[in-house]
Design a protein around this motif. Structure first.
Motif, PDB file in Angstrom:
ATOM      1  N   TYR A 320       0.825  -1.197   0.020  1.00 29.00           N
ATOM      2  CA  TYR A 320       0.064   0.049   0.107  1.00 29.00           C
ATOM      3  C   TYR A 320       0.920   1.090  -0.173  1.00 29.00           C
ATOM      4  O   TYR A 320       0.373   2.246   0.609  1.00 29.00           O
ATOM      5  N   THR A 321       1.948   1.074  -0.646  1.00 30.54           N
ATOM      6  CA  THR A 321       2.946   2.449  -0.823  1.00 30.54           C
ATOM      7  C   THR A 321       2.622   2.691  -2.160  1.00 30.54           C
ATOM      8  O   THR A 321       2.435   1.860  -3.098  1.00 30.54           O
ATOM      9  N   ALA A 322       2.985   3.871  -2.656  1.00 35.10           N
ATOM     10  CA  ALA A 322       3.059   4.157  -3.996  1.00 35.10           C
ATOM     11  C   ALA A 322       3.640   3.439  -4.901  1.00 35.10           C
ATOM     12  O   ALA A 322       3.348   3.255  -6.135  1.00 35.10           O
ATOM     13  N   ASP A 323       4.924   2.969  -4.441  1.00 37.63           N
ATOM     14  CA  ASP A 323       5.899   2.243  -5.163  1.00 37.63           C
ATOM     15  C   ASP A 323       5.124   0.810  -5.701  1.00 37.63           C
ATOM     16  O   ASP A 323       5.106   0.652  -7.086  1.00 37.63           O
ATOM     17  N   ALA A 324       4.597   0.138  -4.901  1.00 37.08           N
ATOM     18  CA  ALA A 324       3.846  -1.140  -5.255  1.00 37.08           C
ATOM     19  C   ALA A 324       2.481  -0.688  -5.979  1.00 37.08           C
ATOM     20  O   ALA A 324       2.338  -1.498  -7.002  1.00 37.08           O
ATOM     21  N   GLN A 325       1.729   0.212  -5.527  1.00 35.24           N
ATOM     22  CA  GLN A 325       0.598   0.425  -6.271  1.00 35.24           C
ATOM     23  C   GLN A 325       1.031   0.938  -7.753  1.00 35.24           C
ATOM     24  O   GLN A 325      -0.041   0.613  -8.661  1.00 35.24           O
ATOM     25  N   ASN A 326       1.933   1.691  -7.912  1.00 35.77           N
ATOM     26  CA  ASN A 326       2.268   2.095  -9.548  1.00 35.77           C
ATOM     27  C   ASN A 326       2.555   1.070 -10.281  1.00 35.77           C
ATOM     28  O   ASN A 326       2.444   0.755 -11.082  1.00 35.77           O
ATOM     29  N   GLU A 327       3.408  -0.229  -9.817  1.00 37.98           N
ATOM     30  CA  GLU A 327       3.743  -1.390 -10.382  1.00 37.98           C
ATOM     31  C   GLU A 327       2.614  -2.121 -10.982  1.00 37.98           C
ATOM     32  O   GLU A 327       2.410  -2.418 -11.932  1.00 37.98           O
ATOM     33  N   TRP A 328       1.605  -2.323  -9.985  1.00 35.33           N
ATOM     34  CA  TRP A 328       0.417  -2.739 -10.399  1.00 35.33           C
ATOM     35  C   TRP A 328      -0.485  -1.925 -11.490  1.00 35.33           C
ATOM     36  O   TRP A 328      -0.811  -2.329 -12.537  1.00 35.33           O
ATOM     37  N   PHE A 329      -0.267  -0.682 -11.475  1.00 38.83           N
ATOM     38  CA  PHE A 329      -1.071   0.176 -12.297  1.00 38.83           C
ATOM     39  C   PHE A 329      -0.232  -0.100 -13.383  1.00 38.83           C
ATOM     40  O   PHE A 329      -0.886   0.176 -14.649  1.00 38.83           O
ATOM     41  N   LYS A 330       1.079   0.010 -13.669  1.00 35.65           N
ATOM     42  CA  LYS A 330       1.901  -0.514 -14.871  1.00 35.65           C
ATOM     43  C   LYS A 330       1.490  -1.734 -15.499  1.00 35.65           C
ATOM     44  O   LYS A 330       1.643  -1.811 -16.698  1.00 35.65           O
ATOM     45  N   GLY A 331       1.033  -2.604 -14.694  1.00 40.50           N
ATOM     46  CA  GLY A 331       0.698  -3.798 -15.144  1.00 40.50           C
ATOM     47  C   GLY A 331      -0.754  -3.779 -15.869  1.00 40.50           C
ATOM     48  O   GLY A 331      -1.252  -5.107 -16.051  1.00 40.50           O
ATOM     49  N   GLY A 332      -1.439  -2.815 -15.785  1.00 38.31           N
ATOM     50  CA  GLY A 332      -2.834  -2.809 -16.564  1.00 38.31           C
ATOM     51  C   GLY A 332      -3.986  -2.850 -15.503  1.00 38.31           C
ATOM     52  O   GLY A 332      -5.089  -2.713 -15.899  1.00 38.31           O
ATOM     53  N   ALA A 333      -3.548  -3.040 -14.174  1.00 36.01           N
ATOM     54  CA  ALA A 333      -4.576  -3.006 -13.073  1.00 36.01           C
ATOM     55  C   ALA A 333      -4.835  -1.478 -12.541  1.00 36.01           C
ATOM     56  O   ALA A 333      -4.270  -0.512 -12.801  1.00 36.01           O
ATOM     57  N   ASN A 334      -6.236  -1.275 -11.871  1.00 36.11           N
ATOM     58  CA  ASN A 334      -6.211  -0.102 -11.180  1.00 36.11           C
ATOM     59  C   ASN A 334      -6.207  -0.280  -9.804  1.00 36.11           C
ATOM     60  O   ASN A 334      -6.987  -1.052  -9.103  1.00 36.11           O
ATOM     61  N   PRO A 335      -5.038   0.309  -9.192  1.00 40.47           N
ATOM     62  CA  PRO A 335      -4.732   0.081  -7.912  1.00 40.47           C
ATOM     63  C   PRO A 335      -5.762   0.718  -7.108  1.00 40.47           C
ATOM     64  O   PRO A 335      -6.325   1.837  -7.256  1.00 40.47           O
ATOM     65  N   VAL A 336      -6.073   0.181  -5.843  1.00 36.72           N
ATOM     66  CA  VAL A 336      -7.028   0.825  -5.052  1.00 36.72           C
ATOM     67  C   VAL A 336      -6.932   2.214  -4.580  1.00 36.72           C
ATOM     68  O   VAL A 336      -7.790   3.009  -4.145  1.00 36.72           O
ATOM     69  N   LEU A 337      -5.726   2.591  -4.245  1.00 43.73           N
ATOM     70  CA  LEU A 337      -5.034   3.966  -3.963  1.00 43.73           C
ATOM     71  C   LEU A 337      -4.912   4.974  -5.151  1.00 43.73           C
ATOM     72  O   LEU A 337      -4.441   6.063  -5.111  1.00 43.73           O
ATOM     73  N   LEU A 338      -5.391   4.638  -6.160  1.00 38.67           N
ATOM     74  CA  LEU A 338      -5.274   5.332  -7.436  1.00 38.67           C
ATOM     75  C   LEU A 338      -5.574   6.792  -7.028  1.00 38.67           C
ATOM     76  O   LEU A 338      -5.062   7.664  -7.653  1.00 38.67           O
ATOM     77  N   ASP A 339      -6.885   7.182  -6.600  1.00 38.92           N
ATOM     78  CA  ASP A 339      -7.406   8.340  -6.528  1.00 38.92           C
ATOM     79  C   ASP A 339      -6.673   9.245  -5.649  1.00 38.92           C
ATOM     80  O   ASP A 339      -6.382  10.345  -5.716  1.00 38.92           O
ATOM     81  N   SER A 340      -6.248   8.661  -4.464  1.00 41.57           N
ATOM     82  CA  SER A 340      -5.598   9.317  -3.477  1.00 41.57           C
ATOM     83  C   SER A 340      -4.103   9.552  -4.009  1.00 41.57           C
ATOM     84  O   SER A 340      -3.435  10.630  -3.757  1.00 41.57           O
ATOM     85  N   MET A 341      -3.699   8.790  -4.823  1.00 42.91           N
ATOM     86  CA  MET A 341      -2.191   9.141  -5.451  1.00 42.91           C
ATOM     87  C   MET A 341      -2.330  10.131  -6.393  1.00 42.91           C
ATOM     88  O   MET A 341      -1.174  10.958  -6.528  1.00 42.91           O
ATOM     89  N   LYS A 342      -3.600  10.192  -7.186  1.00 44.10           N
ATOM     90  CA  LYS A 342      -3.562  11.294  -8.221  1.00 44.10           C
ATOM     91  C   LYS A 342      -3.712  12.759  -7.326  1.00 44.10           C
ATOM     92  O   LYS A 342      -3.245  13.445  -7.716  1.00 44.10           O
ATOM     93  N   GLU A 343      -4.212  12.576  -6.333  1.00 46.96           N
ATOM     94  CA  GLU A 343      -4.665  13.703  -5.249  1.00 46.96           C
ATOM     95  C   GLU A 343      -3.239  14.180  -4.740  1.00 46.96           C
ATOM     96  O   GLU A 343      -2.890  15.562  -4.868  1.00 46.96           O
ATOM     97  N   ASP A 344      -2.167  13.328  -4.244  1.00 50.44           N
ATOM     98  CA  ASP A 344      -1.154  13.588  -3.625  1.00 50.44           C
ATOM     99  C   ASP A 344       0.228  13.661  -4.548  1.00 50.44           C
ATOM    100  O   ASP A 344       1.307  14.021  -4.003  1.00 50.44           O
ATOM    101  N   GLY A 345      -0.174  13.498  -5.751  1.00 49.75           N
ATOM    102  CA  GLY A 345       0.976  13.367  -6.915  1.00 49.75           C
ATOM    103  C   GLY A 345       1.958  12.323  -6.834  1.00 49.75           C
ATOM    104  O   GLY A 345       3.091  12.458  -7.247  1.00 49.75           O
ATOM    105  N   THR A 346       1.411  11.195  -6.317  1.00 49.95           N
ATOM    106  CA  THR A 346       2.644  10.028  -6.149  1.00 49.95           C
ATOM    107  C   THR A 346       2.297   9.164  -7.314  1.00 49.95           C
ATOM    108  O   THR A 346       3.050   7.861  -7.433  1.00 49.95           O
ATOM    109  N   VAL A 347       1.223   9.192  -8.041  1.00 49.12           N
ATOM    110  CA  VAL A 347       0.996   8.318  -9.151  1.00 49.12           C
ATOM    111  C   VAL A 347       1.784   8.474 -10.294  1.00 49.12           C
ATOM    112  O   VAL A 347       2.450   9.540 -10.474  1.00 49.12           O
ATOM    113  N   ASP A 348       2.275   7.456 -11.063  1.00 52.89           N
ATOM    114  CA  ASP A 348       3.263   7.252 -12.165  1.00 52.89           C
ATOM    115  C   ASP A 348       2.427   8.034 -13.244  1.00 52.89           C
ATOM    116  O   ASP A 348       1.621   7.461 -13.730  1.00 52.89           O
TER     117      ASP A 348
END
Length: 387
Positions: A320-348
Motif C-alpha cells: 500500500y505504498t505508491a511504489d507497489a501500487q504504481n507497479e500494479w498500475f503499470k501492469g494494467g490494473a487499477n490500484p485501490v489507492l489510485l485516486d489518493s495517489m492522483k491527489e497527492d501526486g505520487t501516481v506514475d
C-alpha cells in the motif's frame, strides 16, 4: 499456457473454478497443499499486532521482519498485474528477507486450504491475495491488521475489522488483433463476417469468473444491467447465429494463432497479451466502455497463523505504498489507492497518460448478486448457446 487466475473474479457459486495464472515465474513450490514444512515458533507480539503502532516505528517492524528472515507468498504469478515487479521491489527494499513463492497455480480457496494444511509449520503462506467471494467467507482464517494507508482505502472495499481489504482491480474489456481486424467501436462491429468463429468469452460465464464478468459487460452494452440479464443472452445468441462466437477455451496459444482473435478479458490480462504479442510483431489492442466498466477487486489478507507474522505485516505495508501500487498500475490494473495517489501526486504520470482507468460509476455487484446471476446463467446459457 492459459492464465487460469482470470477465472477467479466471478461468483460465489463458481468457487470451484477459482484459479490463478499458471504462468508465474521465480522460485515456486507446487506442494503448498501438503504438510512439508517444519514446526515454527511464532513471535506472539508480532502475531497480535493490528497496526504499525504495535511495533512502534517502521524501523521496528523492519527489524522484527528481518529477524524472521522469510516471507511466504502464494498464488502470485509474475505476469499477473505485474506481480513480478512488485515482488522484486520488495526484495530490493528488504534484501534480508527471503521471499518463498508458493504455488502460483493456487486458487483463492486453495490458498486458504494451504494455510490450514500447513498450520504451525514454516511452509504455510503468510499472506493471501483473494477474490472477494473467498475473502468475505473466510475471515476466521485472517488476522486483523490495518496498514498505514487504511484511511485511504474506501470503506466499501474493506472489512471494517481489517481482516481483508481491496488491493487492485481490472476493468473488463475487449481485446483484438488490430492488424487483422482494424478497429472495434461497438457490439455491432462484431457481427461482421470477418470475425467468423473468432469472438470468445474466456470460458463459460456460469463457471469462469472472466467469462462471468465479460457477460456482464456485454449485457450492459446490450441494454441490460445486473438485474436484467436477458439482453446479453440475446446478443450472444445473435453472435452465435452469425457464426462469429467461439466457445473454444482461450489460451496464449489460441491468441497467438489467431484462433481467438477477439477476447473479452480483464484489462491487466489484455496488457500482458499486448506486451507478449508486440514482441512477435502483432498489434493487440483492447478497450473498455465507459457505460460498461465491470470491476472486481482482489483483496489482501494475513494468515492468522502466519509463520512469519512481522514479515507478513511488512509486506502489506509495502503493497500500500505508491511504489507497489504504481507497479500494479503499470501492469494494467487499477490500484485501490489510485485516486489518493492522483491527489497527492505520487501516481506514475507516464502510466497515467496511457492507462485505462475507471470512469464514473463502474458496474459492481455483491456476493448475493453474483450467486443469483450464476444460477440464472446455469439455467439459460447452455440451452441457448450450447456447451
Amino acid at each position: 499456457m492459459i492464465s487460469l487466475r482470470k477465472l477467479a473474479a466471478g461468483s460465489l457459486a463458481a468457487v470451484l473454478v477459482f484459479s490463478m495464472a499458471a504462468c508465474g515465474s521465480g522460485s515456486t513450490d507446487s506442494s503448498a497443499d501438503s504438510t512439508s514444512g517444519k514446526a515454527v515458533k511464532i513471535d506472539e507480539k508480532s502475531a497480535k499486532a493490528t497496526s504499525l503502532a504495535d511495533f512502534g516505528t517502521m524501523d521496528d517492524l523492519v527489524a522484527a521482519a528481518e529477524k524472521e528472515g522469510q516471507l511466504n507468498v502464494i498464488a502470485l504469478p509474475h505476469n499477473w498485474s505485474n506481480y513480478g515487479e512488485v515482488i522484486n521491489g520488495f526484495k530490493k527494499k528488504y534484501p534480508n528477507i527471503k521471499i518463498n513463492e508458493l504455488n502460483p497455480n493456487a486458487s483463492s480457496k486453495e490458498e486458504v486450504d494451504a494455510a490450514k494444511t500447513n498450520k504451525g509449520t514454516d511452509a504455510a503462506p503468510d499472506v493471501f491475495d483473494l477474490g472477494l467471494a473467498v475473502a468475505s467467507t473466510s475471515t476466521d482464517n485472517f488476522a486483523s491488521y490495518k496498514v498505514q494507508a487504511w484511511d485511504k482505502i474506501p470503506d466499501s472495499v474493506k472489512n471494517a475489522d481489517g481482516k481483508y481489504y481491496a488491493d487492485y482491480t481490472g476493468i473488463m474489456s475487449i481485446g483484438w488483433n488490430a492488424d487483422k481486424y482494424g478497429d472495434i467501436n461497438s457490439l455491432d462491429d462484431l457481427m461482421d463476417p470477418k470475425f467468423a468463429g473468432t469472438v470468445a468469452l474466456n470460458g463459460k460465464p456460469a463457471e469462469a469468473g472472466a467469462a462471468f464478468n465479460g457477460y456482464l459487460m456485454i449485457n450492459q452494452l446490450a441494454g441490460g444491467d445486473i438485474n436484467d440479464l436477458q439482453p446479453g443472452l440475446d446478443y450472444f445468441k445473435k453472435l452465435k447465429d452469425a457464426g462469429n462466437l467461439t466457445t473454444v477455451d482461450v489460451t496464449d496459444g489460441t491468441i497467438d494463432s489467431g484462433q481467438t482473435g477477439v477476447v473479452m478479458d480483464w484489462s491487466y490480462n489484455q496488457a500482458s497479451y499486448q506486451k507478449s504479442l508486440k514482441e512477435k510483431g502483432v498489434n493487440w489492442k483492447f478497450k473498455t466502455f465507459k457505460n460498461a466498466q465491470v470491476v472486481s477487486y482482489y483483496n489482501q489478507a494475513i494468515n492468522v497463523d502466519a509463520p512469519h507474522p512481522a514479515a507478513a505485516r511488512l509486506w502489506e505495508e509495502y503493497l500500500y505504498t505508491a511504489d507497489a501500487q504504481n507497479e500494479w498500475f503499470k501492469g494494467g490494473a487499477n490500484p485501490v489507492l489510485l485516486d489518493s495517489m492522483k491527489e497527492d501526486g505520487t501516481v506514475d504520470q507516464d502510466t497515467l497518460k496511457t492507462a485505462i482507468t475507471i470512469e464514473g460509476d463502474p458496474v459492481t455487484y455483491t456476493n448475493d448478486d453474483s450467486t443469483r446471476i450464476t444460477e440464472w446463467l446455469q439455467n439459460n446459457w447452455d440451452k441457448t448457446i450450447g456447451n
